[in-house]
Design a protein around this motif. Structure first.
Motif, PDB file in Angstrom:
ATOM      1  N   LYS A  26      -6.864 -25.201 -46.060  1.00  0.00           N
ATOM      2  CA  LYS A  26      -6.323 -24.475 -47.216  1.00  0.00           C
ATOM      3  C   LYS A  26      -6.291 -25.379 -48.445  1.00  0.00           C
ATOM      4  N   LEU A  27      -5.895 -26.620 -48.229  1.00  0.00           N
ATOM      5  CA  LEU A  27      -5.833 -27.589 -49.324  1.00  0.00           C
ATOM      6  C   LEU A  27      -7.230 -27.791 -49.924  1.00  0.00           C
ATOM      7  N   LEU A  28      -8.231 -27.932 -49.056  1.00  0.00           N
ATOM      8  CA  LEU A  28      -9.606 -28.116 -49.533  1.00  0.00           C
ATOM      9  C   LEU A  28     -10.042 -26.923 -50.369  1.00  0.00           C
ATOM     10  N   GLN A  29      -9.639 -25.730 -49.932  1.00  0.00           N
ATOM     11  CA  GLN A  29      -9.980 -24.521 -50.666  1.00  0.00           C
ATOM     12  C   GLN A  29      -9.283 -24.503 -52.020  1.00  0.00           C
ATOM     13  N   GLU A  30      -7.982 -24.826 -52.006  1.00  0.00           N
ATOM     14  CA  GLU A  30      -7.212 -24.820 -53.251  1.00  0.00           C
ATOM     15  C   GLU A  30      -7.785 -25.808 -54.247  1.00  0.00           C
ATOM     16  N   GLU A  31      -8.279 -26.932 -53.755  1.00  0.00           N
ATOM     17  CA  GLU A  31      -8.792 -27.973 -54.655  1.00  0.00           C
ATOM     18  C   GLU A  31     -10.268 -27.776 -54.981  1.00  0.00           C
ATOM     19  N   GLY A  32     -10.852 -26.691 -54.458  1.00  0.00           N
ATOM     20  CA  GLY A  32     -12.238 -26.391 -54.779  1.00  0.00           C
ATOM     21  C   GLY A  32     -13.249 -27.275 -54.062  1.00  0.00           C
ATOM     22  N   LEU A  33     -12.805 -28.011 -53.058  1.00  0.00           N
ATOM     23  CA  LEU A  33     -13.730 -28.858 -52.292  1.00  0.00           C
ATOM     24  C   LEU A  33     -14.436 -28.038 -51.217  1.00  0.00           C
ATOM     25  N   LEU A  34     -13.866 -26.867 -50.949  1.00  0.00           N
ATOM     26  CA  LEU A  34     -14.465 -25.903 -50.021  1.00  0.00           C
ATOM     27  C   LEU A  34     -14.408 -24.570 -50.765  1.00  0.00           C
ATOM     28  N   TYR A  35     -15.565 -23.948 -50.974  1.00  0.00           N
ATOM     29  CA  TYR A  35     -15.561 -22.726 -51.787  1.00  0.00           C
ATOM     30  C   TYR A  35     -16.688 -21.801 -51.358  1.00  0.00           C
ATOM     31  N   PHE A  36     -16.488 -20.532 -51.661  1.00  0.00           N
ATOM     32  CA  PHE A  36     -17.509 -19.548 -51.320  1.00  0.00           C
ATOM     33  C   PHE A  36     -18.459 -19.413 -52.491  1.00  0.00           C
ATOM     34  N   HIS A  37     -19.728 -19.726 -52.287  1.00  0.00           N
ATOM     35  CA  HIS A  37     -20.745 -19.685 -53.335  1.00  0.00           C
ATOM     36  C   HIS A  37     -21.366 -18.291 -53.357  1.00  0.00           C
ATOM     37  N   LEU A  38     -21.093 -17.533 -54.425  1.00  0.00           N
ATOM     38  CA  LEU A  38     -21.556 -16.144 -54.468  1.00  0.00           C
ATOM     39  C   LEU A  38     -23.074 -16.048 -54.563  1.00  0.00           C
ATOM     40  N   GLY A  39     -23.694 -16.952 -55.319  1.00  0.00           N
ATOM     41  CA  GLY A  39     -25.143 -16.912 -55.475  1.00  0.00           C
ATOM     42  C   GLY A  39     -25.848 -17.140 -54.150  1.00  0.00           C
ATOM     43  N   LEU A  40     -25.402 -18.159 -53.426  1.00  0.00           N
ATOM     44  CA  LEU A  40     -26.030 -18.489 -52.137  1.00  0.00           C
ATOM     45  C   LEU A  40     -25.440 -17.668 -51.015  1.00  0.00           C
ATOM     46  N   PHE A  41     -24.277 -17.045 -51.344  1.00  0.00           N
ATOM     47  CA  PHE A  41     -23.621 -16.213 -50.379  1.00  0.00           C
ATOM     48  C   PHE A  41     -23.183 -16.943 -49.130  1.00  0.00           C
ATOM     49  N   GLU A  42     -22.674 -18.141 -49.314  1.00  0.00           N
ATOM     50  CA  GLU A  42     -22.183 -18.890 -48.147  1.00  0.00           C
ATOM     51  C   GLU A  42     -21.128 -19.886 -48.604  1.00  0.00           C
ATOM     52  N   TRP A  43     -20.406 -20.405 -47.636  1.00  0.00           N
ATOM     53  CA  TRP A  43     -19.409 -21.433 -47.920  1.00  0.00           C
ATOM     54  C   TRP A  43     -20.107 -22.748 -48.186  1.00  0.00           C
ATOM     55  N   LYS A  44     -19.615 -23.484 -49.183  1.00  0.00           N
ATOM     56  CA  LYS A  44     -20.132 -24.806 -49.498  1.00  0.00           C
ATOM     57  C   LYS A  44     -18.964 -25.779 -49.504  1.00  0.00           C
ATOM     58  N   TRP A  45     -19.253 -27.039 -49.266  1.00  0.00           N
ATOM     59  CA  TRP A  45     -18.200 -28.049 -49.344  1.00  0.00           C
ATOM     60  C   TRP A  45     -18.825 -29.379 -49.710  1.00  0.00           C
TER      61      TRP A  45
END
Length: 115
Positions: free
Chosen positions: A88-107
């Motif tokens: 959750k922390l990684l998500q909040e800090e944007g280190l783990l995010y859903f990339h809409l263009g590629l349509f997948e999670w990136k980190w």
């Protein structure tokens, strides 16, 4: 009232819908993990941490998440509750995010490594 126009057609790939579905999957997996935590399953092994991350991110390619899983494992020692908090922390800090263009999670493993 602020009603959404229900007749408005969604064009092209239903990006928003799929994204929402992805987040729903994440929520579902989180709830399952929280249940596990409450049953006190003890700590997860490295492989299990990878399984959890794969299911959270709806990824079925194990090698793809193994680097991220190893970092999460080192940080949390496989404690399911800490694992969830860390992700959750990684998500909040944007280190783990859903990339809409590629349509997948990136980190960003390098940045996560420094957390």
């Amino acid at each position: 009232s602020n009603e959404v126009d229900r007749s408005g057609q969604v064009d092209g790939p239903h990006i928003l819908l799929n994204t929402l579905r992805n987040f729903k999957n994440m929520e579902k997996a989180e709830n399952e993990l929280i249940n596990l935590t409450q049953i006190e399953v003890g700590n997860l092994g490295r492989e299990e941490v990878n399984q959890v991350i794969m299911s959270l991110l709806s990824i079925d390619d194990g090698p793809k998440t193994v680097g991220l899983a190893n970092i999460c494992y080192r940080r949390t020692l496989g404690n399911p509750f800490f694992l969830l908090e860390f992700i959750k922390l990684l998500q909040e800090e944007g280190l783990l995010y859903f990339h809409l263009g590629l349509f997948e999670w990136k980190w960003d493993e390098k940045a996560i490594e420094l957390k």
